[in-house]
Design a protein around this motif. Structure first.
Motif, PDB file in Angstrom:
ATOM      1  N   UNK A 286       0.780  -1.185  -0.033  1.00  0.00           N
ATOM      2  CA  UNK A 286      -0.048  -0.103  -0.057  1.00  0.00           C
ATOM      3  C   UNK A 286       0.862   1.229  -0.060  1.00  0.00           C
ATOM      4  N   UNK A 287       0.361   2.201  -0.521  1.00  0.00           N
ATOM      5  CA  UNK A 287       1.107   3.600  -0.750  1.00  0.00           C
ATOM      6  C   UNK A 287       0.173   4.963  -0.036  1.00  0.00           C
ATOM      7  N   UNK A 288       0.874   5.596   0.728  1.00  0.00           N
ATOM      8  CA  UNK A 288       0.081   6.727   1.254  1.00  0.00           C
ATOM      9  C   UNK A 288       0.694   7.776   0.896  1.00  0.00           C
ATOM     10  N   UNK A 289       0.301   9.035   0.491  1.00  0.00           N
ATOM     11  CA  UNK A 289       1.007  10.332   0.221  1.00  0.00           C
ATOM     12  C   UNK A 289       0.166  11.254   1.161  1.00  0.00           C
ATOM     13  N   UNK A 290       1.278  11.996   2.126  1.00  0.00           N
ATOM     14  CA  UNK A 290       0.720  13.412   2.950  1.00  0.00           C
ATOM     15  C   UNK A 290       1.497  14.202   2.763  1.00  0.00           C
ATOM     16  N   UNK A 291       0.954  15.636   3.006  1.00  0.00           N
ATOM     17  CA  UNK A 291       1.323  16.816   2.627  1.00  0.00           C
ATOM     18  C   UNK A 291       1.542  17.781   3.975  1.00  0.00           C
ATOM     19  N   UNK A 292       2.546  18.570   3.950  1.00  0.00           N
ATOM     20  CA  UNK A 292       2.753  19.129   5.176  1.00  0.00           C
ATOM     21  C   UNK A 292       3.138  20.791   4.553  1.00  0.00           C
ATOM     22  N   UNK A 293       2.807  21.726   4.974  1.00  0.00           N
ATOM     23  CA  UNK A 293       3.339  23.092   4.513  1.00  0.00           C
ATOM     24  C   UNK A 293       4.700  23.366   4.873  1.00  0.00           C
ATOM     25  N   UNK A 294       5.592  23.782   4.118  1.00  0.00           N
ATOM     26  CA  UNK A 294       6.879  24.183   4.570  1.00  0.00           C
ATOM     27  C   UNK A 294       7.145  25.660   4.411  1.00  0.00           C
ATOM     28  N   UNK A 295       6.668  26.118   3.259  1.00  0.00           N
ATOM     29  CA  UNK A 295       6.808  27.541   2.685  1.00  0.00           C
ATOM     30  C   UNK A 295       5.678  27.760   1.926  1.00  0.00           C
ATOM     31  N   UNK A 296       5.636  28.823   1.346  1.00  0.00           N
ATOM     32  CA  UNK A 296       4.710  29.475   0.360  1.00  0.00           C
ATOM     33  C   UNK A 296       4.676  28.670  -0.976  1.00  0.00           C
ATOM     34  N   UNK A 297       5.868  28.369  -1.364  1.00  0.00           N
ATOM     35  CA  UNK A 297       6.394  27.702  -2.552  1.00  0.00           C
ATOM     36  C   UNK A 297       6.805  26.220  -2.365  1.00  0.00           C
ATOM     37  N   UNK A 298       6.761  25.514  -1.229  1.00  0.00           N
ATOM     38  CA  UNK A 298       7.426  24.548  -0.992  1.00  0.00           C
ATOM     39  C   UNK A 298       6.185  23.512   0.182  1.00  0.00           C
ATOM     40  N   UNK A 299       6.137  22.443  -0.337  1.00  0.00           N
ATOM     41  CA  UNK A 299       5.294  21.625   0.484  1.00  0.00           C
ATOM     42  C   UNK A 299       6.098  20.298   0.568  1.00  0.00           C
ATOM     43  N   UNK A 300       6.001  19.809   1.903  1.00  0.00           N
ATOM     44  CA  UNK A 300       6.766  18.416   2.433  1.00  0.00           C
ATOM     45  C   UNK A 300       5.841  17.517   1.818  1.00  0.00           C
ATOM     46  N   UNK A 301       6.246  16.477   1.043  1.00  0.00           N
ATOM     47  CA  UNK A 301       5.381  15.490   0.445  1.00  0.00           C
ATOM     48  C   UNK A 301       5.947  14.104   0.996  1.00  0.00           C
ATOM     49  N   UNK A 302       5.290  13.426   2.001  1.00  0.00           N
ATOM     50  CA  UNK A 302       5.659  12.342   2.692  1.00  0.00           C
ATOM     51  C   UNK A 302       5.143  11.015   2.114  1.00  0.00           C
ATOM     52  N   UNK A 303       5.870  10.268   1.392  1.00  0.00           N
ATOM     53  CA  UNK A 303       5.416   8.824   0.784  1.00  0.00           C
ATOM     54  C   UNK A 303       5.667   7.868   1.528  1.00  0.00           C
ATOM     55  N   UNK A 304       4.530   6.928   2.119  1.00  0.00           N
ATOM     56  CA  UNK A 304       4.935   6.089   3.075  1.00  0.00           C
ATOM     57  C   UNK A 304       4.388   4.566   2.070  1.00  0.00           C
ATOM     58  N   UNK A 305       5.230   3.696   2.346  1.00  0.00           N
ATOM     59  CA  UNK A 305       5.109   2.553   1.582  1.00  0.00           C
ATOM     60  C   UNK A 305       4.808   1.378   2.693  1.00  0.00           C
ATOM     61  N   UNK A 306       3.920   0.624   2.690  1.00  0.00           N
ATOM     62  CA  UNK A 306       3.580  -0.676   3.663  1.00  0.00           C
ATOM     63  C   UNK A 306       3.188  -1.886   3.141  1.00  0.00           C
ATOM     64  N   UNK A 307       4.006  -2.820   3.530  1.00  0.00           N
ATOM     65  CA  UNK A 307       3.647  -4.005   3.164  1.00  0.00           C
ATOM     66  C   UNK A 307       3.399  -5.002   4.215  1.00  0.00           C
ATOM     67  N   UNK A 308       2.577  -6.273   4.102  1.00  0.00           N
ATOM     68  CA  UNK A 308       2.389  -7.163   5.040  1.00  0.00           C
ATOM     69  C   UNK A 308       3.605  -8.180   5.296  1.00  0.00           C
ATOM     70  N   UNK A 309       4.251  -8.341   6.403  1.00  0.00           N
ATOM     71  CA  UNK A 309       5.247  -9.263   6.623  1.00  0.00           C
ATOM     72  C   UNK A 309       4.814 -10.668   6.060  1.00  0.00           C
ATOM     73  N   UNK A 310       3.559 -10.871   6.082  1.00  0.00           N
ATOM     74  CA  UNK A 310       3.261 -12.538   5.830  1.00  0.00           C
ATOM     75  C   UNK A 310       3.511 -12.454   4.131  1.00  0.00           C
ATOM     76  N   UNK A 311       3.737 -11.521   3.655  1.00  0.00           N
ATOM     77  CA  UNK A 311       3.913 -11.564   2.105  1.00  0.00           C
ATOM     78  C   UNK A 311       5.299 -11.653   1.877  1.00  0.00           C
TER      79      UNK A 311
END
Length: 542
Positions: A286-311
């Motif tokens: 699974x993939x999730x993307x979150x956004x956090x304001x850093x400045x007027x022209x920059x946004x911290x884009x956090x990309x999270x990747x999650x896997x099941x250990x059973x796989x």
């Protein structure tokens, strides 16, 4: 007018019309008849301009692939050709994130070196030495015999002494698409300075055609005949080879590999980014993307990747059960320009006793990059190193533009782990400000597992009496659209950095029956009168 004159006039008109019709029919018939081929207009394709012809037949003649050559010849306009040339070099750029193309710069340096050092009546780039130098660069080792002369053969060439023509031996430790331990010999039998790739080790032997001279050890002992070597001078490899590299078939394969354009250097995972899906041995994640304001022209884009250990496949490594993944991600703009890339290994470990429990958990990875507001494409590839199972996701990333005059928020994150880092270094993955936030990408919580809630609020109005924001926040829990719980933010311990307020708390799930829920964060700014209600969904399982 008399009747006779009138009839005569009608006859004249009819004749004229008949003659005109005959002329038209004759012209039409003549037009329909096949013309002499030499008189027909020829459909001649315009010749390439000299600059493009030189680029194709001189500049990149050794490194352009057959498919690329065919595609270039089909282009109709100079604008298309310029775009093709730009993409040609970009595909070979080892670091497209920089303005410089290191491969292109080094390539033209190789061409200049070949022309300066290997010319021999023909330009240096046309010679065999020039071709190999341009394609593969400077050899790791280079043995030169510019004057030829006395030569003691190594054992793999039969031993004994002889006299040689000028020759060189180049050694490459590894060439992509060719192999390891690549040895190339060049011989100048005419003394003109034009060295040619030798097909067998006897091409450099100046005494080969002189009876009784320059014998190998076996020929001196009478075990073999020199005539056999003379007969093989036009052949490939060494019939009496001692090394696999001198086998006629191996030598022929090497010559064929060296004649092909070098492989375009792409990471094995990066080369899969345009693949829609992996049908054989897929890996789910699974993939999730979150956004956090850093400045007027920059946004911290956090990309999270999650896997099941059973796989994942665990293997014993030093007493620990270890699963390994390689993760590759690429972010491109709508114009197709690469604006970010990440590639990291991820390792999950457990003891033998913990393995069963560990397989019920998940493994998470996060990469945070600052991006300008806009729309991007994210390509993510995850591969299990042991099993080779591979998964691919292609996701659009709409990076928001935060208006400094409006109340706004970051992404609402429902986390599997949320802890304060006030007394710890705020570095590493999953760190946002002074908190460590690991998103629960699947949104599934076991009953009793706390739900971490994290969000940032931007541009709250300042109360001129207290010189602080005046904002009410309620955490409202909904099930099937009905409110089943509510908590009010008391702001104790909450961060306040200028125009940024931070919400971070844990919600207890022990009293929640299994089912699907929605959490609404209801925000009211008493200074500006603005309101927001971001929400997130999750499930509780037994």
């Amino acid at each position: 007018m008399s009747y006779r004159k009138f009839s005569f006039c009608l006859a004249v008109i009819a004749f004229a019309m008949s003659s005109a019709g005959s002329t038209v029919r004759a012209q039409k018939k003549q037009k329909d008849q096949p013309q002499d081929p030499s008189e027909r207009a020829r459909n001649v394709k315009p010749e390439l301009k000299k600059a493009y012809k030189d680029w194709l037949e001189k500049d990149v003649v050794y490194i352009i692939t057959d498919d690329e050559r065919k595609a270039f010849k089909k282009l109709q306009t100079d604008e298309e050709r310029e775009r093709f040339i730009e993409e040609f070099w970009r595909r070979r750029d080892p670091d497209p994130d920089t303005d410089e193309n290191e491969f292109k710069e080094e390539y033209y340096e190789r061409v200049a070196y070949a022309n300066e050092h290997f010319a021999s009546g023909i330009p240096g780039w046309k010679t065999d030495r020039g071709r190999i130098w341009i394609m593969y660069g400077k050899p790791d080792e280079r043995e030169t015999h510019p004057m030829g002369g006395s030569y003691d053969r190594p054992q793999n060439e039969g031993g004994g002494s002889t006299t040689t023509y000028p020759f060189e031996t180049w050694f490459y430790r590894y060439l992509a698409g060719v192999g390891s331990g690549v040895e190339i010999e060049f011989v100048d039998p005419t003394g003109s300075g034009e060295y040619r790739i030798a097909r067998n080790p006897d091409e450099k032997d100046a005494l080969l055609n002189i009876p009784g001279a320059g014998l190998t050890l076996s020929e001196q002992l009478g075990l073999t005949s020199k005539s056999d070597r003379v007969a093989n001078v036009g052949g490939i490899g060494n019939p009496t080879y001692q090394r696999e590299a001198d086998c006629p078939f191996s030598r022929l394969q090497l010559l064929a590999d060296l004649s092909r354009p070098p492989q375009v250097k792409f990471n094995d995972l990066a080369g899969l980014t345009n693949t829609p899906a992996i049908e054989d041995n897929p890996l789910n994640f699974d993939v999730r993307v979150d956004f956090y304001r850093q400045s007027d022209d920059r946004v911290i884009t956090a990309i999270t990747i999650q896997t099941e250990n059973s796989n994942l496949v665990f293997q014993d490594s030093g007493g620990l059960q270890t699963a390994r993944m390689n993760i590759f991600g690429k972010i491109t703009s709508v114009a197709g320009r690469r604006v970010g890339v990440f590639e990291d290994p991820v390792i999950t470990t457990a003891t033998a006793a913990e393995l069963t429990e560990a397989k019920d958990r998940k493994s998470a990875y996060q990469k945070a990059l600052p991006l300008a507001p806009g729309t991007y494409k994210l390509d993510v590839i995850v591969r299990d190193v042991v099993s080779g199972a591979t998964g691919i996701r292609h996701i659009a990333i709409p990076v928001p533009k935060y208006d400094p005059q409006k109340l706004s928020t970051s992404t609402l994150v429902l986390a599997s782990k949320l802890e304060s880092l006030v007394d710890q270094p705020a570095v590493g993955q999953f760190v946002i400000g002074q908190a460590k936030v690991i998103p629960n990408v699947s949104g599934i919580y076991h009953r009793g597992q706390p739900i971490g809630v994290y969000m940032q609020i931007y541009n709250a109005g300042i109360d001129q009496t207290t010189l602080r924001p005046s904002v009410d926040v309620d955490y409202t829990l909904l099930k099937s659209g009905k409110e089943v719980g509510k908590q009010t933010e008391d702001w104790r311990g909450m961060g306040n950095s200028g125009q940024r307020l931070t919400l971070a708390r844990l919600l207890d799930t022990r009293a929640l029956p299994p089912g699907d829920y929605e959490l609404q964060i209801r925000i009211r700014d008493h200074v500006t009168g603005q309101q927001l209600s971001p929400s997130g969904k999750f499930s509780v399982v037994q």
